[in-house]
Scaffold this active site. Structure first.
Site, PDB file in Angstrom:
ATOM      1  N   GLU A  74       2.018  -5.107  -4.734  1.00 34.45           N
ATOM      2  CA  GLU A  74       1.388  -5.520  -3.473  1.00 34.45           C
ATOM      3  C   GLU A  74       0.636  -6.846  -3.630  1.00 34.45           C
ATOM      4  O   GLU A  74      -0.216  -7.173  -2.801  1.00 34.45           O
ATOM      5  CB  GLU A  74       0.397  -4.443  -2.982  1.00 34.45           C
ATOM      6  CG  GLU A  74       0.926  -3.024  -3.007  1.00 34.45           C
ATOM      7  CD  GLU A  74       1.784  -2.650  -1.803  1.00 34.45           C
ATOM      8  OE1 GLU A  74       2.552  -3.511  -1.327  1.00 34.45           O
ATOM      9  OE2 GLU A  74       1.666  -1.522  -1.352  1.00 34.45           O
ATOM     10  N   HIS A  93      -7.108  -1.573  -2.069  1.00 37.63           N
ATOM     11  CA  HIS A  93      -6.088  -0.799  -1.336  1.00 37.63           C
ATOM     12  C   HIS A  93      -5.988   0.568  -1.994  1.00 37.63           C
ATOM     13  O   HIS A  93      -5.796   0.659  -3.207  1.00 37.63           O
ATOM     14  CB  HIS A  93      -4.733  -1.515  -1.393  1.00 37.63           C
ATOM     15  CG  HIS A  93      -3.592  -0.625  -0.995  1.00 37.63           C
ATOM     16  ND1 HIS A  93      -3.527  -0.008   0.240  1.00 37.63           N
ATOM     17  CD2 HIS A  93      -2.475  -0.216  -1.666  1.00 37.63           C
ATOM     18  CE1 HIS A  93      -2.430   0.721   0.315  1.00 37.63           C
ATOM     19  NE2 HIS A  93      -1.774   0.619  -0.836  1.00 37.63           N
ATOM     20  N   HIS A  95      -4.668   4.967  -1.458  1.00 42.82           N
ATOM     21  CA  HIS A  95      -3.923   5.974  -0.706  1.00 42.82           C
ATOM     22  C   HIS A  95      -4.863   7.168  -0.502  1.00 42.82           C
ATOM     23  O   HIS A  95      -4.452   8.317  -0.662  1.00 42.82           O
ATOM     24  CB  HIS A  95      -2.678   6.416  -1.471  1.00 42.82           C
ATOM     25  CG  HIS A  95      -1.668   5.334  -1.723  1.00 42.82           C
ATOM     26  ND1 HIS A  95      -0.521   5.518  -2.453  1.00 42.82           N
ATOM     27  CD2 HIS A  95      -1.633   4.028  -1.302  1.00 42.82           C
ATOM     28  CE1 HIS A  95       0.183   4.393  -2.493  1.00 42.82           C
ATOM     29  NE2 HIS A  95      -0.485   3.469  -1.813  1.00 42.82           N
ATOM     30  N   TYR A 120     -23.180   3.363   9.818  1.00 38.69           N
ATOM     31  CA  TYR A 120     -22.647   2.709   8.622  1.00 38.69           C
ATOM     32  C   TYR A 120     -21.177   2.352   8.778  1.00 38.69           C
ATOM     33  O   TYR A 120     -20.715   1.359   8.225  1.00 38.69           O
ATOM     34  CB  TYR A 120     -22.907   3.553   7.364  1.00 38.69           C
ATOM     35  CG  TYR A 120     -24.110   3.027   6.627  1.00 38.69           C
ATOM     36  CD1 TYR A 120     -25.341   2.943   7.288  1.00 38.69           C
ATOM     37  CD2 TYR A 120     -24.026   2.562   5.328  1.00 38.69           C
ATOM     38  CE1 TYR A 120     -26.443   2.413   6.657  1.00 38.69           C
ATOM     39  CE2 TYR A 120     -25.131   2.035   4.685  1.00 38.69           C
ATOM     40  CZ  TYR A 120     -26.332   1.958   5.346  1.00 38.69           C
ATOM     41  OH  TYR A 120     -27.412   1.422   4.727  1.00 38.69           O
ATOM     42  N   HIS A 160       0.499   5.075   4.978  1.00 38.98           N
ATOM     43  CA  HIS A 160       0.335   4.446   3.665  1.00 38.98           C
ATOM     44  C   HIS A 160      -1.136   4.450   3.221  1.00 38.98           C
ATOM     45  O   HIS A 160      -1.472   5.149   2.281  1.00 38.98           O
ATOM     46  CB  HIS A 160       0.929   3.032   3.726  1.00 38.98           C
ATOM     47  CG  HIS A 160       1.009   2.334   2.418  1.00 38.98           C
ATOM     48  ND1 HIS A 160       1.767   1.206   2.243  1.00 38.98           N
ATOM     49  CD2 HIS A 160       0.404   2.573   1.226  1.00 38.98           C
ATOM     50  CE1 HIS A 160       1.656   0.797   0.986  1.00 38.98           C
ATOM     51  NE2 HIS A 160       0.833   1.605   0.353  1.00 38.98           N
TER      52      HIS A 160
HETATM   53  P1  13P Z   1       1.280  -0.782  -7.685  1.00 39.97           P
HETATM   54  O1  13P Z   1       1.292   0.273  -8.787  1.00 39.97           O
HETATM   55  O2  13P Z   1       2.411  -1.740  -7.809  1.00 39.97           O
HETATM   56  O3  13P Z   1      -0.080  -1.444  -7.581  1.00 39.97           O
HETATM   57  O4  13P Z   1       1.508  -0.011  -6.313  1.00 39.97           O
HETATM   58  C1  13P Z   1       0.655   1.061  -5.998  1.00 39.97           C
HETATM   59  C2  13P Z   1       0.467   1.191  -4.524  1.00 39.97           C
HETATM   60  O5  13P Z   1      -0.590   1.592  -4.114  1.00 39.97           O
HETATM   61  C3  13P Z   1       1.580   0.880  -3.623  1.00 39.97           C
HETATM   62  O6  13P Z   1       1.148   0.928  -2.296  1.00 39.97           O
END
Ligand code: 13P
Length: 211
Positions: A74, A93, A95, A120, A160
């Site tokens: 990414e 980023h 998940h 907050y 995502h």
């Molecule tokens: P990477 O391991 O390439 O950082 O990807 C992980 C990820 O969160 C993909 O959305």
């Protein structure tokens, strides 16, 4: 700015703290930090709970690898954030479960996914646009986030997870955590009548805590 060595160590500390609290798992998520001479990015397929500070990738402004392990797939997405937000010093980023759950809900408002439930959340995120689904690593994702991330510090990638920019790594991390907890509150409150903050209360917060 902290030294590059201190920033590498802080990335590993934050990664471990996220992992230990279940905010990241497996090899999901990536973290970057802007430097005076490029930027640092977590290696692809790395577990954020076990980062080796010395092996974190260093890239130049064009996204070319200068040192360290191969960077996250990414990378283009992080670069798009730095190009659109001059004041961004770090990007996170994840998940993280509750944010991802919200990103999968039918009928959410793509212009602003979460209501202003708490002070907050308003202070640290404010507005959260939804970016349509793209495969992880698809360069089109970087282009898709540009128009939004130029205006708001955070976006939610459909099916995502969140992408959050901050002035510093600590700021980006705390805003990401606030977003995740607000997503959890939002899910807890589904099918309950809720009372979000009013426009006057939001105005008052913006006046007292300008971003
Ligand atoms: P990477 O391991 O390439 O950082 O990807 C992980 C990820 O969160 C993909 O959305």
């Amino acid at each position: 700015m902290r030294s590059e060595t201190a920033l590498r160590e802080r990335m590993a500390e934050h990664g471990k703290a996220l992992f230990d609290r279940g905010l990241t798992f497996g090899t999901a998520g990536n973290i970057s930090v802007r430097l005076d001479d490029g930027w640092l990015l977590t290696p692809t397929n790395s577990c954020l709970g076990r980062l080796d500070p010395a092996r974190i990738a260093k890239l130049d402004d064009q996204g070319r690898l200068l040192s360290g392990d191969p960077p996250s797939k990414e990378a283009f997405m992080h670069r798009a954030v730095y190009e659109e937000r001059a004041g961004a010093g770090a990007v996170v980023h994840l998940h993280s479960t509750h944010s991802v759950a919200v990103s999968c809900l039918h009928g959410i408002d793509p212009a602003n996914v979460l209501p202003p439930l708490t002070a907050y959340y308003v202070m640290k995120i404010g507005t959260l646009p939804l970016v349509p689904y793209f495969r992880p690593g698809d360069p089109a994702l970087g282009e898709a986030i540009r128009e939004h991330i130029a205006k708001t510090p955070a976006v939610l990638l459909a099916n995502h997870g969140p992408v959050v920019a901050g002035k510093s790594l600590d700021d980006a991390m705390y805003a990401t955590e606030e977003l995740e907890e607000t997503a959890k509150l939002f899910l807890l409150l589904q099918h309950h009548r809720t009372r979000p903050l009013t426009p006057e209360q939001i105005e008052d917060l913006r006046a007292h805590f300008p971003s």
